[in-house]
Write a protein that holds these residues in place. Sequence first.
Motif, PDB file in Angstrom:
ATOM      1  N   GLN A 236     -12.049 -12.796   3.075  1.00 43.78           N
ATOM      2  CA  GLN A 236     -12.287 -11.433   3.682  1.00 43.78           C
ATOM      3  C   GLN A 236     -10.748 -10.287   4.356  1.00 43.78           C
ATOM      4  OE1 GLN A 236     -15.219 -10.264   2.029  1.00 43.78           O
ATOM      5  NE2 GLN A 236     -15.726 -12.252   1.183  1.00 43.78           N
ATOM      6  N   PRO A 237     -10.918  -9.001   3.541  1.00 47.63           N
ATOM      7  CA  PRO A 237     -12.265  -8.388   2.997  1.00 47.63           C
ATOM      8  C   PRO A 237     -11.791  -8.900   1.004  1.00 47.63           C
ATOM      9  CG  PRO A 237     -10.919  -7.081   4.054  1.00 47.63           C
ATOM     10  CD  PRO A 237     -10.212  -8.392   4.041  1.00 47.63           C
ATOM     11  N   SER A 238     -13.314  -8.953   0.270  1.00 45.60           N
ATOM     12  CA  SER A 238     -12.645  -9.289  -0.802  1.00 45.60           C
ATOM     13  C   SER A 238     -12.450  -8.196  -1.411  1.00 45.60           C
ATOM     14  CB  SER A 238     -14.146  -9.499  -0.913  1.00 45.60           C
ATOM     15  OG  SER A 238     -15.114  -8.538  -1.191  1.00 45.60           O
ATOM     16  N   PRO A 239     -11.996  -7.889  -2.934  1.00 48.14           N
ATOM     17  CA  PRO A 239     -11.858  -6.590  -3.480  1.00 48.14           C
ATOM     18  C   PRO A 239     -12.736  -5.738  -3.730  1.00 48.14           C
ATOM     19  CG  PRO A 239     -10.979  -8.830  -4.207  1.00 48.14           C
ATOM     20  CD  PRO A 239     -12.244  -9.704  -3.417  1.00 48.14           C
ATOM     21  N   ARG A 240     -12.281  -5.076  -4.252  1.00 47.81           N
ATOM     22  CA  ARG A 240     -12.501  -3.081  -4.187  1.00 47.81           C
ATOM     23  C   ARG A 240     -12.361  -2.964  -5.156  1.00 47.81           C
ATOM     24  NH1 ARG A 240     -16.203  -1.443   0.598  1.00 47.81           N
ATOM     25  NH2 ARG A 240     -16.071  -3.187   1.716  1.00 47.81           N
TER      26      ARG A 240
ATOM     27  N   ARG B 143      -5.462  -4.475   4.227  1.00 48.97           N
ATOM     28  CA  ARG B 143      -5.280  -6.020   4.705  1.00 48.97           C
ATOM     29  C   ARG B 143      -5.337  -7.258   3.573  1.00 48.97           C
ATOM     30  NH1 ARG B 143      -9.506  -8.021   9.047  1.00 48.97           N
ATOM     31  NH2 ARG B 143     -11.007  -6.605   8.367  1.00 48.97           N
ATOM     32  N   PRO B 144      -4.695  -8.197   3.783  1.00 48.11           N
ATOM     33  CA  PRO B 144      -5.156  -9.391   2.176  1.00 48.11           C
ATOM     34  C   PRO B 144      -5.946 -10.225   2.759  1.00 48.11           C
ATOM     35  CG  PRO B 144      -2.584 -10.049   3.959  1.00 48.11           C
ATOM     36  CD  PRO B 144      -3.153  -8.312   4.178  1.00 48.11           C
ATOM     37  N   GLY B 145      -7.007 -10.865   1.788  1.00 48.17           N
ATOM     38  CA  GLY B 145      -7.526 -11.634   2.549  1.00 48.17           C
ATOM     39  C   GLY B 145      -7.592 -12.615   3.030  1.00 48.17           C
ATOM     40  N   SER B 146      -8.067 -13.050   4.578  1.00 46.04           N
ATOM     41  CA  SER B 146      -8.434 -13.931   4.967  1.00 46.04           C
ATOM     42  C   SER B 146      -9.246 -15.316   5.677  1.00 46.04           C
ATOM     43  CB  SER B 146      -6.918 -14.025   5.819  1.00 46.04           C
ATOM     44  OG  SER B 146      -7.555 -13.163   7.032  1.00 46.04           O
ATOM     45  N   LEU B 147      -9.081 -15.993   6.275  1.00 52.52           N
ATOM     46  CA  LEU B 147     -10.523 -16.538   6.671  1.00 52.52           C
ATOM     47  C   LEU B 147     -10.871 -16.356   8.246  1.00 52.52           C
ATOM     48  CD1 LEU B 147      -9.548 -20.363   6.098  1.00 52.52           C
ATOM     49  CD2 LEU B 147     -10.905 -19.240   4.813  1.00 52.52           C
ATOM     50  N   ASP B 148     -10.028 -15.761   8.751  1.00 52.13           N
ATOM     51  CA  ASP B 148     -10.640 -14.856  10.064  1.00 52.13           C
ATOM     52  C   ASP B 148     -10.277 -13.406  10.568  1.00 52.13           C
ATOM     53  OD1 ASP B 148     -10.583 -17.145  11.398  1.00 52.13           O
ATOM     54  OD2 ASP B 148      -8.218 -17.792  11.110  1.00 52.13           O
ATOM     55  N   TYR B 149     -11.023 -12.844   9.761  1.00 56.72           N
ATOM     56  CA  TYR B 149     -10.991 -11.209   8.970  1.00 56.72           C
ATOM     57  C   TYR B 149     -11.575 -10.431  10.156  1.00 56.72           C
ATOM     58  CZ  TYR B 149     -15.543 -12.502   7.243  1.00 56.72           C
ATOM     59  OH  TYR B 149     -16.448 -13.068   6.896  1.00 56.72           O
ATOM     60  N   GLY B 150     -12.663 -11.330  10.778  1.00 57.25           N
ATOM     61  CA  GLY B 150     -13.004 -10.500  11.733  1.00 57.25           C
ATOM     62  C   GLY B 150     -13.588  -8.755  11.126  1.00 57.25           C
ATOM     63  N   GLU B 151     -13.888  -8.081  12.274  1.00 59.32           N
ATOM     64  CA  GLU B 151     -15.092  -6.345  11.813  1.00 59.32           C
ATOM     65  C   GLU B 151     -14.262  -5.855  10.293  1.00 59.32           C
ATOM     66  OE1 GLU B 151     -18.559  -5.586  12.546  1.00 59.32           O
ATOM     67  OE2 GLU B 151     -18.525  -7.203  13.234  1.00 59.32           O
ATOM     68  N   LEU B 152     -14.901  -5.363   9.475  1.00 55.86           N
ATOM     69  CA  LEU B 152     -14.350  -4.414   8.605  1.00 55.86           C
ATOM     70  C   LEU B 152     -14.070  -3.302   9.180  1.00 55.86           C
ATOM     71  CD1 LEU B 152     -15.240  -4.598   5.165  1.00 55.86           C
ATOM     72  CD2 LEU B 152     -13.836  -5.759   6.003  1.00 55.86           C
TER      73      LEU B 152
ATOM     74  N   LYS C  58      -0.818 -13.954  -5.361  1.00 56.89           N
ATOM     75  CA  LYS C  58      -2.004 -14.393  -6.094  1.00 56.89           C
ATOM     76  C   LYS C  58      -2.537 -14.068  -5.340  1.00 56.89           C
ATOM     77  CE  LYS C  58      -0.954 -19.435  -7.230  1.00 56.89           C
ATOM     78  NZ  LYS C  58      -2.174 -19.857  -6.339  1.00 56.89           N
ATOM     79  N   VAL C  59      -3.793 -13.354  -6.375  1.00 54.16           N
ATOM     80  CA  VAL C  59      -5.221 -11.936  -6.266  1.00 54.16           C
ATOM     81  C   VAL C  59      -6.362 -13.001  -6.153  1.00 54.16           C
ATOM     82  CG1 VAL C  59      -3.997 -10.155  -7.253  1.00 54.16           C
ATOM     83  CG2 VAL C  59      -4.554 -11.627  -8.296  1.00 54.16           C
ATOM     84  N   ASN C  60      -7.313 -12.209  -5.048  1.00 54.82           N
ATOM     85  CA  ASN C  60      -8.522 -12.818  -5.025  1.00 54.82           C
ATOM     86  C   ASN C  60      -9.994 -12.697  -5.626  1.00 54.82           C
ATOM     87  OD1 ASN C  60     -10.563 -13.896  -2.218  1.00 54.82           O
ATOM     88  ND2 ASN C  60      -9.358 -11.875  -1.255  1.00 54.82           N
TER      89      ASN C  60
ATOM     90  N   VAL D 129      -8.635  -1.560  -0.963  1.00 51.16           N
ATOM     91  CA  VAL D 129      -8.608  -2.202  -2.502  1.00 51.16           C
ATOM     92  C   VAL D 129      -8.709  -3.889  -2.449  1.00 51.16           C
ATOM     93  CG1 VAL D 129      -7.710  -2.962  -5.358  1.00 51.16           C
ATOM     94  CG2 VAL D 129      -7.554  -0.816  -4.169  1.00 51.16           C
ATOM     95  N   HIS D 130      -8.173  -4.053  -1.242  1.00 46.75           N
ATOM     96  CA  HIS D 130      -8.006  -5.777  -0.918  1.00 46.75           C
ATOM     97  C   HIS D 130      -7.773  -6.846  -1.947  1.00 46.75           C
ATOM     98  CE1 HIS D 130      -8.670  -3.581   2.966  1.00 46.75           C
ATOM     99  NE2 HIS D 130      -9.830  -3.209   2.453  1.00 46.75           N
ATOM    100  N   ALA D 131      -6.878  -6.644  -3.247  1.00 51.07           N
ATOM    101  CA  ALA D 131      -6.765  -7.505  -4.434  1.00 51.07           C
ATOM    102  C   ALA D 131      -6.318  -7.958  -4.039  1.00 51.07           C
ATOM    103  CB  ALA D 131      -5.784  -7.180  -5.594  1.00 51.07           C
ATOM    104  N   PHE D 132      -5.093  -9.021  -3.453  1.00 49.29           N
ATOM    105  CA  PHE D 132      -3.974  -9.999  -2.778  1.00 49.29           C
ATOM    106  C   PHE D 132      -4.635 -10.712  -1.590  1.00 49.29           C
ATOM    107  CE2 PHE D 132      -1.295  -7.663  -5.266  1.00 49.29           C
ATOM    108  CZ  PHE D 132      -0.165  -8.143  -6.252  1.00 49.29           C
ATOM    109  N   ILE D 133      -4.434 -11.651  -1.924  1.00 44.89           N
ATOM    110  CA  ILE D 133      -4.712 -12.995  -0.729  1.00 44.89           C
ATOM    111  C   ILE D 133      -3.534 -13.530  -0.405  1.00 44.89           C
ATOM    112  CG2 ILE D 133      -5.194 -15.375  -0.058  1.00 44.89           C
ATOM    113  CD1 ILE D 133      -7.238 -15.371  -1.819  1.00 44.89           C
ATOM    114  N   THR D 134      -2.383 -13.705  -1.502  1.00 40.43           N
ATOM    115  CA  THR D 134      -0.492 -14.002  -0.668  1.00 40.43           C
ATOM    116  C   THR D 134       0.249 -13.124  -1.608  1.00 40.43           C
ATOM    117  OG1 THR D 134      -1.869 -16.605  -0.807  1.00 40.43           O
ATOM    118  CG2 THR D 134       0.504 -16.114  -1.292  1.00 40.43           C
TER     119      THR D 134
END
Lengths: 106, 528
Positions: free
Chosen positions: B155-159, B39-48, B137-139, B56-61
């Motif tokens: 979040q999640p931030s990139p790994r 899932r892409p990074g977001s402000l409301d991300y909840g629990e990982l 766009k990437v994080n 990997v979570h590279a993308f925001i948009t």
Amino acid sequence: MTDEISPDLFEHLVDLAAFAFDPEEAEYLRRELNNQLKAIHQLENVPLADDVPLASHGVTYTAETRAGLRPDNWAPCENPDEILAQAPQVENRYIIVPDIPHTKLD
Amino acid sequence: MTLMDQSAFITAQKVKAGERSAVEVLESALERIAVVDGRPGSLDYGELTDEDKAKVHAFITLTADRARQQAEAVDAKVRAGEAVGPLAGVPLSVKDIFTVKGMPSTAASRILATFTAPYTATAVQRLEAAGAINLGKVNLDEFTYGSSSESSAFQPSPRNPWDTSRVPGGSSGGSTASVAAGEALLSLGTDTAGSIRQPAAFCGVVGVKPTYGRVSRYGLIAFGSSLDCPGPVAANVRDAALMLGAMAGADPHDSTAAKVPVPDYLASLEQGVQGMRIGLSPDYMKITFPDAETGELVEQDLPEEIKAATLHAAEVLARLGAEIVEDVPMPHTAYGIPAYFVISRVEAASNLHRYDGVKYGYRTQSDYHDLNEMYRKTRAEGFGLQPKLRILMGMYVSAAQYAEQYYARALRVRSLLRSDFDAAFDPAGAYKLDALLTPTTPTTAFKMADVYGDSVLMQYADQLTVPANHAGIPGLSLPGGIASDGLPIGVQFLAPDFAEETLFRAGQAFETATAAEAWRKIKPEVLR
């Protein structure tokens, strides 16, 4: 070792920066600032001759490499409404802010 | 093997020749993203979740529709026999610190989460004009403030694609992770203290910090205006050279973009290193950092594996005809981070004062009585801890009563950092170097959450990269080996102002000569 940024000084900085913190956040930030200042104080160990200049940039710009100033020509904004639409509060194409407090200077 | 396992150079050749369509390449990129990114990074991300921790979570948009339109336009030109650019059909990701018209441009901060840019950054505009397909766009670390990408508000931030329990580095962690995982063939990043080169080393890809002024900063949301450099992230040296050539050069929108002709980097790429003088410095084979208790500087040798990778690169280059010059003194290297703590914070504080909840971006949703209270609540809620730290430190060290002690001193030390390089590269000097060869980072990628929160230790991850930012000179990091922990090691070339050609030649020579070495066969975990 006394902290360079005391709780009082920290509060002053917070006020100048227009911030507001809860106690936990404030304690973390103040601790990190003081830790960073310990690193910054290492600069005092560097011998600096009087003729060492301040470097605002690493790369020196010359007449050949400097872009120079653009002609000062007026051009209309292409998308003013798009830009206004970014503002949190707009009325009749004016950006709205809350009351501006006035302070009487002595 | 998919289309995303080919180089950007080959991809563009095939698209131009009509052997592959840009749409096919794009679909391959979107498939890879669907498999590895999560899932892409977001402000409301909840629990990982556990699944989140394996992605990997590279993308925001992700802007797939826009990318399809770009790809179809490239294909239409090819079919019509019209000229297409050197990056025709190459999937590109863009660090979300660049503005792209009509696209969210967040700087990974809550304060810009709702901001849609009304104009496009010059670097992005040039890459798209060259035919690159912009995936989105990437994080990154919030406003680029960090070396792990963990400080993003999204979040999640990139790994790290090599081991998703590790950070990808930062602040261009989304860029380097997206290229390492084959989600994009190229990525546009920025480097203020090492923010392209450090994550490139951690993710086993090539990252270039061009000379300050080589690439326009127009449309780059500013951190340290005298230090910020947009630059390429790529899977190999040729692709990085191709990308820089497409985006470098003067720009009427940025008076700091230098009026220096852009050479054809590919034309000189294979010229080799015969006769090139490449230096090694003992000052880059150790790290120096302040003891947390006493504040005294502690000096430590780099891990053997990191040193060995750099020395291996020197041996390879020597076999290819380079002259290796040892014991080049770079005596002010250890002061790069302390000076950076001052200069970058002053510039960051100045740049961040514009975010006030009035003209664009976030405004507090809670009640306020007047403008000052609105400012305070907006900035407290909109900025994360790292921007707040930088604003406070920047204001402190530039205050009238402290500016001479801190800011002026740091700017003078910056002159000395520059003079180290001037002496090493002086054609009439003692060393006459064409390039300096160093490790890129003091360690391989660290575990997520291991360093985050300790702002001093995090900053020292950039100790070997930040001197080039102070000096303004170009630097290139490329993979130099794999450590016993299974993670990539980066080696770095540094060269005089505007000598990016030298970096590409040396990098290409090393890359070609080591192509058959066993470590190059190892793939990132998410691609195995």
